[in-house]
Design a protein around this motif. Structure first.
Motif, PDB file in Angstrom:
ATOM      1  N   GLU A 247      -4.602   7.725  56.854  1.00 50.07           N
ATOM      2  CA  GLU A 247      -3.269   8.150  56.424  1.00 50.07           C
ATOM      3  C   GLU A 247      -2.699   7.139  55.445  1.00 50.07           C
ATOM      4  N   LYS A 283      -3.174  12.654  54.350  1.00 50.87           N
ATOM      5  CA  LYS A 283      -4.066  12.454  55.494  1.00 50.87           C
ATOM      6  C   LYS A 283      -5.408  13.111  55.183  1.00 50.87           C
ATOM      7  N   THR A 284      -6.476  12.411  55.537  1.00 52.58           N
ATOM      8  CA  THR A 284      -7.819  12.945  55.319  1.00 52.58           C
ATOM      9  C   THR A 284      -8.712  12.527  56.477  1.00 52.58           C
ATOM     10  N   GLU A 292      -7.828  18.318  59.755  1.00 53.76           N
ATOM     11  CA  GLU A 292      -7.595  18.937  58.458  1.00 53.76           C
ATOM     12  C   GLU A 292      -6.921  17.966  57.501  1.00 53.76           C
ATOM     13  N   GLN A 293      -7.235  18.146  56.239  1.00 55.87           N
ATOM     14  CA  GLN A 293      -6.567  17.369  55.214  1.00 55.87           C
ATOM     15  C   GLN A 293      -5.143  17.895  55.013  1.00 55.87           C
ATOM     16  N   SER A 294      -4.250  16.997  54.691  1.00 52.82           N
ATOM     17  CA  SER A 294      -2.862  17.402  54.458  1.00 52.82           C
ATOM     18  C   SER A 294      -2.222  16.452  53.460  1.00 52.82           C
ATOM     19  N   LYS A 296       1.912  15.949  51.612  1.00 56.64           N
ATOM     20  CA  LYS A 296       3.268  16.420  51.374  1.00 56.64           C
ATOM     21  C   LYS A 296       4.029  15.347  50.615  1.00 56.64           C
ATOM     22  N   SER A 314       4.291  20.740  50.046  1.00 54.86           N
ATOM     23  CA  SER A 314       3.076  20.384  50.769  1.00 54.86           C
ATOM     24  C   SER A 314       1.984  21.355  50.369  1.00 54.86           C
ATOM     25  N   LEU A 315       0.829  21.236  51.016  1.00 57.51           N
ATOM     26  CA  LEU A 315      -0.273  22.144  50.724  1.00 57.51           C
ATOM     27  C   LEU A 315      -0.019  23.547  51.257  1.00 57.51           C
ATOM     28  N   ASP A 316       1.017  23.715  52.082  1.00 61.59           N
ATOM     29  CA  ASP A 316       1.311  25.022  52.672  1.00 61.59           C
ATOM     30  C   ASP A 316       2.609  25.639  52.174  1.00 61.59           C
ATOM     31  N   ASN A 341       6.549  29.659  52.377  1.00 64.51           N
ATOM     32  CA  ASN A 341       5.151  29.360  52.649  1.00 64.51           C
ATOM     33  C   ASN A 341       4.294  30.219  51.734  1.00 64.51           C
TER      34      ASN A 341
END
Length: 412
Positions: A247, A283-284, A292-294, A296, A314-316, A341
């Motif tokens: 992280e 985070k990876t 999961e990768q994330s 934000k 973020s990715l979502d 989303n």
């Protein structure tokens, strides 16, 4: 001869010029539960994780959220905290839940870390009794937490100890009523500008195969080493959780100055201080981890003492909010937000209401070298004048047809 006012009279008639320095939106609170938390918990402020969490969460909630943090000035020993939240307003208020906290501090000003509190959460159906005691004449802290409701698991009773100096923090926490006796031990050392911490969770019961030891460690760096919220600063933290996840967190605070464009302000106001916060978390997974990768990021701009604009992505999903604050006693903050989303194609609105009367009011002043003009002007040359008199060149789409001819400029 024309009459001219004296120099002194001209200065007297000219309005006094000044720069507005609005108070920061967030008030400075003493982290009363500081020595009851583990270094890598989401609410810990050892690596300023709590500050970055507020950047991503405050005023960006979905649905309805309200919070009141109040303490009597005549009797500052007690504090009440009440929170209401309804994450799905489209279903009415059937999902409305709340959390209430009553905290008592015998000496809130001189020894704020000695306290006892009762917390009740209607969403989880739990009640918890906790407290912390600072050992007199020593920087040692003893803490305990015990669930008291029927829905709670009494094996979650926790006992903790911590010792702190200016360069060292050591401690541990255990749950003595569990058979496995899970225990967390940690040590953190360093200075304000550079810190490192290691935390280990293991089983102290001696039984094999119950809890495998897990390690979490991290490094924190902040140039200048100041955690003063009134100054521009940057901080970076890198953490490895149990060898499974890496992280990276970065937060930057910029204190800038801009010209005043508000016609409602006083004529003498020539500038105003703005505070801009930016941060991101990545985070990876590591090794064969299935995490999961994330990623934000968030940006917050405090325009003046009453208005704050915030956005996150973020990715979502993506979210934005507009907050208004009144500096009454107590302070009232109202924010409206929107979130979308783009994976599920579902969006929603949010409304936040905060009331508080505790904490210090802080002011951030920008550097004196403000109002830098970015655009410069220079005398146009004869060649530039001739180019400016003609028409703009047009470009034809010559993809796949060899060179493209530009009108008036030969071949390319």
């Amino acid at each position: 001869n024309h009459w001219r006012p004296s120099r002194m009279g001209a200065q007297a008639s000219r309005p006094e010029q000044f720069v507005l320095v609005p108070p920061l939106f967030e008030r400075q609170h003493v982290d009363v539960e500081r020595f009851t938390r583990l270094p890598f918990s989401p609410d810990s402020d050892l690596f300023r994780k709590r500050q970055l969490g507020r950047l991503f969460e405050d005023y960006l909630v979905s649905g309805f959220s309200a919070e009141a943090v109040l303490s009597s000035k005549q009797s500052p020993h007690s504090t009440i905290i009440a929170r209401f939240q309804n994450p799905q307003p489209e279903d009415g208020f059937g999902d409305l839940n709340g959390r209430g906290v009553f905290r008592f501090q015998p000496r809130p000003r001189s020894v704020p870390y000695t306290f006892g509190q009762l917390a009740i959460d209607t969403g989880q159906g739990e009640a918890n009794l906790s407290g912390c005691w600072k050992v007199p004449q020593c920087n040692a802290f003893l803490s305990a937490s015990h669930p008291i409701s029927k829905a709670s698991n009494f094996q979650d009773t926790r006992l903790g100890v911590a010792y702190s100096t200016s360069n060292l923090l050591v401690g541990g926490e255990t749950r003595p009523l569990r058979d496995a006796l899970p225990t967390d031990c940690y040590v953190a050392f360093g200075r304000q500008d550079l810190k490192a911490a290691v935390q280990c969770r293991a089983d102290l019961s001696g039984a094999a195969g119950k809890i495998a030891p897990s390690w979490t460690y991290g490094v924190f760096y902040s140039p200048g080493g100041s955690d003063d919220a009134t100054r521009g600063s940057m901080c970076t933290a890198v953490e490895v959780h149990d060898g499974r996840e890496l992280e990276l967190r970065v937060k930057q605070r910029m204190v800038v100055r801009r010209r005043v464009k508000n016609p409602l302000e006083d004529a003498g106001a020539v500038g105003i201080t703005n505070v801009i916060d930016a941060g991101f978390v990545v985070k990876t997974p590591l090794g064969g981890s299935t995490a999961e990768q994330s990623m934000k990021m968030a940006l917050q701009w405090q325009v003046n003492k009453n208005v704050c604009i915030k956005g996150s992505a973020s990715l979502d999903d993506v979210a934005g909010s507009l907050a208004f604050k009144s500096w009454w006693d107590p302070c009232v903050t109202v924010a409206v937000s929107s979130r979308f989303n783009y994976r599920t194609k579902v969006g929603g609105l949010g409304f936040t209401l905060n009331v508080e009367n505790i904490g210090r009011t802080l002011f951030a002043r920008a550097a004196k070298e403000g109002f830098t003009i970015q655009t410069q002007e220079s005398a146009a040359s004869q060649h530039e004048v001739q180019e400016g008199l003609g028409e703009r060149p047009t470009y034809e789409d010559g993809a796949g047809r060899g060179p493209r001819e530009v009108e008036g400029h030969g071949m390319l």
